[in-house]
Design a protein around this motif. Structure first.
Motif, PDB file in Angstrom:
ATOM      1  N   UNK A  42      -9.668 -14.795   4.170  1.00  0.00           N
ATOM      2  CA  UNK A  42     -10.379 -15.070   3.362  1.00  0.00           C
ATOM      3  C   UNK A  42     -11.404 -14.029   2.761  1.00  0.00           C
ATOM      4  N   UNK A  43     -11.041 -12.994   3.520  1.00  0.00           N
ATOM      5  CA  UNK A  43     -11.857 -11.593   3.090  1.00  0.00           C
ATOM      6  C   UNK A  43     -10.760 -10.519   3.711  1.00  0.00           C
ATOM      7  N   UNK A  44     -11.192  -9.112   3.121  1.00  0.00           N
ATOM      8  CA  UNK A  44     -10.418  -7.987   3.424  1.00  0.00           C
ATOM      9  C   UNK A  44     -11.340  -6.958   3.604  1.00  0.00           C
ATOM     10  N   UNK A  45     -11.256  -5.931   4.630  1.00  0.00           N
ATOM     11  CA  UNK A  45     -12.218  -4.820   4.613  1.00  0.00           C
ATOM     12  C   UNK A  45     -11.016  -3.718   5.000  1.00  0.00           C
ATOM     13  N   UNK A  46     -11.317  -2.710   3.948  1.00  0.00           N
ATOM     14  CA  UNK A  46     -10.360  -1.595   3.960  1.00  0.00           C
ATOM     15  C   UNK A  46     -11.071  -0.398   4.635  1.00  0.00           C
ATOM     16  N   UNK A  47     -10.573   0.055   5.650  1.00  0.00           N
ATOM     17  CA  UNK A  47     -11.214   1.347   6.295  1.00  0.00           C
ATOM     18  C   UNK A  47     -10.279   2.550   5.777  1.00  0.00           C
ATOM     19  N   UNK A  48     -10.760   3.358   4.915  1.00  0.00           N
ATOM     20  CA  UNK A  48     -10.219   4.600   4.538  1.00  0.00           C
ATOM     21  C   UNK A  48     -10.587   5.792   5.635  1.00  0.00           C
ATOM     22  N   UNK A  49      -9.238   6.501   5.952  1.00  0.00           N
ATOM     23  CA  UNK A  49      -9.344   7.413   7.150  1.00  0.00           C
ATOM     24  C   UNK A  49      -8.788   8.666   6.349  1.00  0.00           C
ATOM     25  N   UNK A  54     -13.841   8.339   9.080  1.00  0.00           N
ATOM     26  CA  UNK A  54     -13.733   7.347   8.366  1.00  0.00           C
ATOM     27  C   UNK A  54     -14.523   7.383   7.029  1.00  0.00           C
ATOM     28  N   UNK A  55     -14.391   6.523   6.008  1.00  0.00           N
ATOM     29  CA  UNK A  55     -15.178   6.414   4.803  1.00  0.00           C
ATOM     30  C   UNK A  55     -16.666   6.166   5.179  1.00  0.00           C
ATOM     31  N   UNK A  56     -16.890   5.050   6.215  1.00  0.00           N
ATOM     32  CA  UNK A  56     -17.880   4.690   6.739  1.00  0.00           C
ATOM     33  C   UNK A  56     -18.208   4.646   8.126  1.00  0.00           C
ATOM     34  N   UNK A  57     -19.525   4.748   8.705  1.00  0.00           N
ATOM     35  CA  UNK A  57     -19.670   4.521   9.991  1.00  0.00           C
ATOM     36  C   UNK A  57     -19.693   3.087  10.394  1.00  0.00           C
ATOM     37  N   UNK A 122     -16.002   4.305  14.683  1.00  0.00           N
ATOM     38  CA  UNK A 122     -16.773   3.599  13.801  1.00  0.00           C
ATOM     39  C   UNK A 122     -17.300   2.282  14.418  1.00  0.00           C
ATOM     40  N   UNK A 123     -17.856   1.185  13.772  1.00  0.00           N
ATOM     41  CA  UNK A 123     -18.430   0.073  14.303  1.00  0.00           C
ATOM     42  C   UNK A 123     -18.011  -1.296  13.452  1.00  0.00           C
ATOM     43  N   UNK A 124     -17.238  -2.167  13.662  1.00  0.00           N
ATOM     44  CA  UNK A 124     -17.223  -3.613  13.155  1.00  0.00           C
ATOM     45  C   UNK A 124     -18.444  -4.447  13.436  1.00  0.00           C
ATOM     46  N   UNK A 125     -19.236  -4.812  12.370  1.00  0.00           N
ATOM     47  CA  UNK A 125     -20.511  -5.604  12.636  1.00  0.00           C
ATOM     48  C   UNK A 125     -20.296  -6.984  12.352  1.00  0.00           C
TER      49      UNK A 125
END
Length: 127
Positions: A42-49, A54-57, A122-125
């Motif tokens: 129902x959602x998507x998270x794209x981690x760009x490397x 990574x593009x975000x912390x 990185x972290x998944x919150x």
């Protein structure tokens, strides 16, 4: 007699090869002990490397909801492994659908990518 036996064994070997080629299984992101039932995200998270970052912390995902986590390599070859979960996205597998409990999960690059590899964290919150 020998040619009939050879033909029979060749047919058996071909049948096994064809059966093996047609058995592709997708990983739904569930734990290995659960049934392999595809789950719609129902959602998507794209981690760009890219090289050594990574593009975000931090990436925020909803709790107790199927989320598709995708890694997009913009430079170099990278993957992710999330501590405390069965999330392991790497070569040949660009995404995984998972459902996580609330919390903070650390992840790191799972493919040795050079001198800055250890800095790729990185972290998944999960809220």
């Amino acid at each position: 007699m020998k040619s009939k036996l050879f033909l029979f064994l060749t047919i058996i070997a071909l049948a096994f090869a064809l059966a093996a080629c047609g058995s592709k299984k997708e990983n739904s992101g569930a734990s290995p002990s659960s049934a392999e039932t595809p789950v719609a995200a129902s959602a998507e998270v794209v981690i760009k490397a890219q090289s050594w970052e990574f593009d975000k912390a931090e990436y925020e995902v909803p709790a107790n909801t199927p989320v598709k986590i995708t890694i997009e390599n913009t430079k170099g070859a990278h993957g992710i492994k999330v501590d405390g979960t069965d999330i392991d996205i790497g070569p040949g597998k660009e995404s995984q659908v998972v459902t996580l409990e609330p919390g903070t999960y650390d992840f790191s690059c799972s493919i040795m990518c050079g001198s800055g590899h250890r800095k790729m964290v990185g972290k998944l919150i999960v809220k």
